[in-house]
Design a protein around this motif. Structure first.
Motif, PDB file in Angstrom:
ATOM      1  N   VAL A   1       0.792  -1.296  -0.122  1.00  0.00           N
ATOM      2  CA  VAL A   1      -0.141  -0.048  -0.117  1.00  0.00           C
ATOM      3  C   VAL A   1       0.887   1.428   0.198  1.00  0.00           C
ATOM      4  N   GLN A   2       0.369   2.334  -0.788  1.00  0.00           N
ATOM      5  CA  GLN A   2       0.986   3.650  -0.529  1.00  0.00           C
ATOM      6  C   GLN A   2       0.097   4.711  -1.260  1.00  0.00           C
ATOM      7  N   ARG A   3       0.535   5.669  -0.808  1.00  0.00           N
ATOM      8  CA  ARG A   3      -0.091   7.100  -1.527  1.00  0.00           C
ATOM      9  C   ARG A   3      -0.006   7.258  -3.007  1.00  0.00           C
ATOM     10  N   ASP A   4      -0.839   7.739  -3.757  1.00  0.00           N
ATOM     11  CA  ASP A   4      -0.430   7.756  -5.143  1.00  0.00           C
ATOM     12  C   ASP A   4       0.618   8.627  -5.601  1.00  0.00           C
ATOM     13  N   ASP A   5       0.953   9.522  -4.802  1.00  0.00           N
ATOM     14  CA  ASP A   5       2.101  10.459  -5.064  1.00  0.00           C
ATOM     15  C   ASP A   5       3.302  10.212  -4.108  1.00  0.00           C
ATOM     16  N   ALA A   6       3.504   9.019  -3.611  1.00  0.00           N
ATOM     17  CA  ALA A   6       4.640   8.680  -2.757  1.00  0.00           C
ATOM     18  C   ALA A   6       5.201   7.624  -3.377  1.00  0.00           C
ATOM     19  N   THR A   7       6.718   7.404  -3.182  1.00  0.00           N
ATOM     20  CA  THR A   7       7.481   6.539  -3.788  1.00  0.00           C
ATOM     21  C   THR A   7       7.734   5.009  -3.086  1.00  0.00           C
ATOM     22  N   ARG A   8       7.280   5.249  -1.730  1.00  0.00           N
ATOM     23  CA  ARG A   8       7.819   3.851  -0.881  1.00  0.00           C
ATOM     24  C   ARG A   8       6.381   3.302  -0.620  1.00  0.00           C
ATOM     25  N   GLU A   9       6.417   1.786  -0.708  1.00  0.00           N
ATOM     26  CA  GLU A   9       5.301   0.894  -0.665  1.00  0.00           C
ATOM     27  C   GLU A   9       5.561   0.385   0.472  1.00  0.00           C
ATOM     28  N   TYR A  10       4.507   0.152   1.508  1.00  0.00           N
ATOM     29  CA  TYR A  10       4.488  -0.636   2.778  1.00  0.00           C
ATOM     30  C   TYR A  10       3.531  -1.933   2.501  1.00  0.00           C
ATOM     31  N   ALA A  11       4.326  -3.199   2.855  1.00  0.00           N
ATOM     32  CA  ALA A  11       4.017  -4.490   2.835  1.00  0.00           C
ATOM     33  C   ALA A  11       3.034  -4.727   4.067  1.00  0.00           C
ATOM     34  N   LEU A  12       1.767  -5.496   3.876  1.00  0.00           N
ATOM     35  CA  LEU A  12       0.844  -6.046   4.786  1.00  0.00           C
ATOM     36  C   LEU A  12       0.984  -7.370   4.854  1.00  0.00           C
ATOM     37  N   THR A  13       0.986  -8.008   6.058  1.00  0.00           N
ATOM     38  CA  THR A  13       0.806  -9.364   6.072  1.00  0.00           C
ATOM     39  C   THR A  13      -0.691  -9.691   6.774  1.00  0.00           C
ATOM     40  N   PRO A  14      -0.996 -10.939   6.529  1.00  0.00           N
ATOM     41  CA  PRO A  14      -2.474 -11.337   6.971  1.00  0.00           C
ATOM     42  C   PRO A  14      -2.789 -10.635   8.296  1.00  0.00           C
ATOM     43  N   GLY A  15      -4.004 -10.321   8.641  1.00  0.00           N
ATOM     44  CA  GLY A  15      -4.230  -9.681  10.247  1.00  0.00           C
ATOM     45  C   GLY A  15      -3.780  -8.528  10.293  1.00  0.00           C
ATOM     46  N   GLU A  16      -3.427  -7.703   9.369  1.00  0.00           N
ATOM     47  CA  GLU A  16      -2.810  -6.296   9.564  1.00  0.00           C
ATOM     48  C   GLU A  16      -3.563  -5.251   8.742  1.00  0.00           C
ATOM     49  N   ASN A  17      -4.040  -4.025   9.267  1.00  0.00           N
ATOM     50  CA  ASN A  17      -4.758  -2.949   8.693  1.00  0.00           C
ATOM     51  C   ASN A  17      -3.684  -1.795   8.557  1.00  0.00           C
TER      52      ASN A  17
END
Length: 303
Positions: A188-204
């Protein structure tokens, strides 16, 4: 009633397998054509649809007679038509009104459940390097796996990139977007951001700014609506009322400033009558609720 098949088989047995000169083969072919032409005439004259004209195939250009193709026409209630086909790259917008929910299966097999007052924009055919859709409101996605063609959900400026998984996106408020991962993996990331944050099952992932707040959660809190329930844990009255008014299609008036911030736990079927849910909340002796027509008046209980 003319039995074309029987007549042709009888003719075939009599002439096609009879030893003789080549003239018989030509005669057989000519006779077969005659039978077909006579059959067409007979069907035309006796059709229940009243067809009275026979168009000889010899008069139809081969360029006009083409194979069928994968295509359909979607007709909206307003009469607008959208041609759905292999070469059509147009987007379709699906809107779910208040008091409703809907499930759709996209062209790639991905299943999408849309909550009340939600919109989904998607192409009739996915092209390019990604399968991108746009969401307003809330949707639960069960994405068909494809490592080479990731699935992307854009909601209120937040991009969720998926490779084959199940997750929920809630974006009714552009300043409070939640992406909840049930299984699989997403970034997940903002449209204008360069970094992507990974989620694992059970995370919000909760977006209020550029960086998400990622926490472990009870996934059912975010997905209960898909299973047909309202489920809240220590939730504000205003949040609960916003969900209820989307589903039951009524308006809310608050009496006093503090009542919106009162918090409750609630579990109820979405098939319940609104009066039953009002009764559950009033049993806490914290709020008073009165339904007048299609307007719910909410006030704090006098102590």
């Amino acid at each position: 009633r003319l039995d074309v098949t029987t007549e042709y088989e009888r003719f075939n047995r009599k002439f096609m397998h009879r030893p003789g000169r080549g003239i018989w083969r030509w005669t057989a072919a000519a006779a077969a054509i005659v039978i077909i032409m006579v059959s067409a005439w007979w069907l035309a004259m006796n059709s229940d649809m009243g067809l009275r004209e026979v168009i000889p195939m010899a008069n139809v250009s081969s360029e006009q007679v083409v194979p069928g193709k994968n295509e359909a026409v979607l007709v909206t209630e307003s009469g607008k038509t959208v041609v759905l086909g292999r070469n059509n790259m147009s987007d379709v917008e699906l809107k779910v009104p208040k008091g409703a929910e809907f499930k759709i299966v996209l062209r790639d097999g991905t299943e999408v459940w849309l909550n009340s007052e939600s919109e989904l924009r998607f192409p009739t055919v996915f092209t390019g390097n990604e399968r991108e859709v746009e969401l307003k409101g809330e949707g639960y996605f069960s994405v068909t796996h494809d490592d080479k063609l990731p699935f992307v959900v854009v909601a209120a400026g937040v991009r969720t990139k998926v490779y084959g998984t199940e997750f929920n996106v809630r974006s009714y408020d552009v300043n409070d977007v939640n992406v909840t991962l049930v299984k699989g993996r997403v970034g997940v990331q903002r449209d204008d951001a360069t970094r992507e944050y990974a989620l694992t099952p059970g995370e919000n992932a909760r977006f209020e700014g550029e960086r998400p707040e990622i926490t472990r959660v009870n996934v059912h809190k975010f997905t209960a609506w898909k299973e047909g329930y309202f489920y809240y844990e220590n939730e504000r009255v205003e949040t609960i009322m916003n969900d209820l008014k989307r589903w039951y299609d009524f308006d809310v008036v608050y009496v006093g400033n503090r009542v919106k911030d009162l918090k409750f736990e609630l579990w109820s079927s979405r098939d319940s009558n609104i009066s039953a849910i009002i009764g559950l909340l009033m049993k806490t002796n914290k709020v008073h609720m009165k339904l007048e027509g299609r307007t719910l008046i909410v006030s704090e209980m006098n102590r």
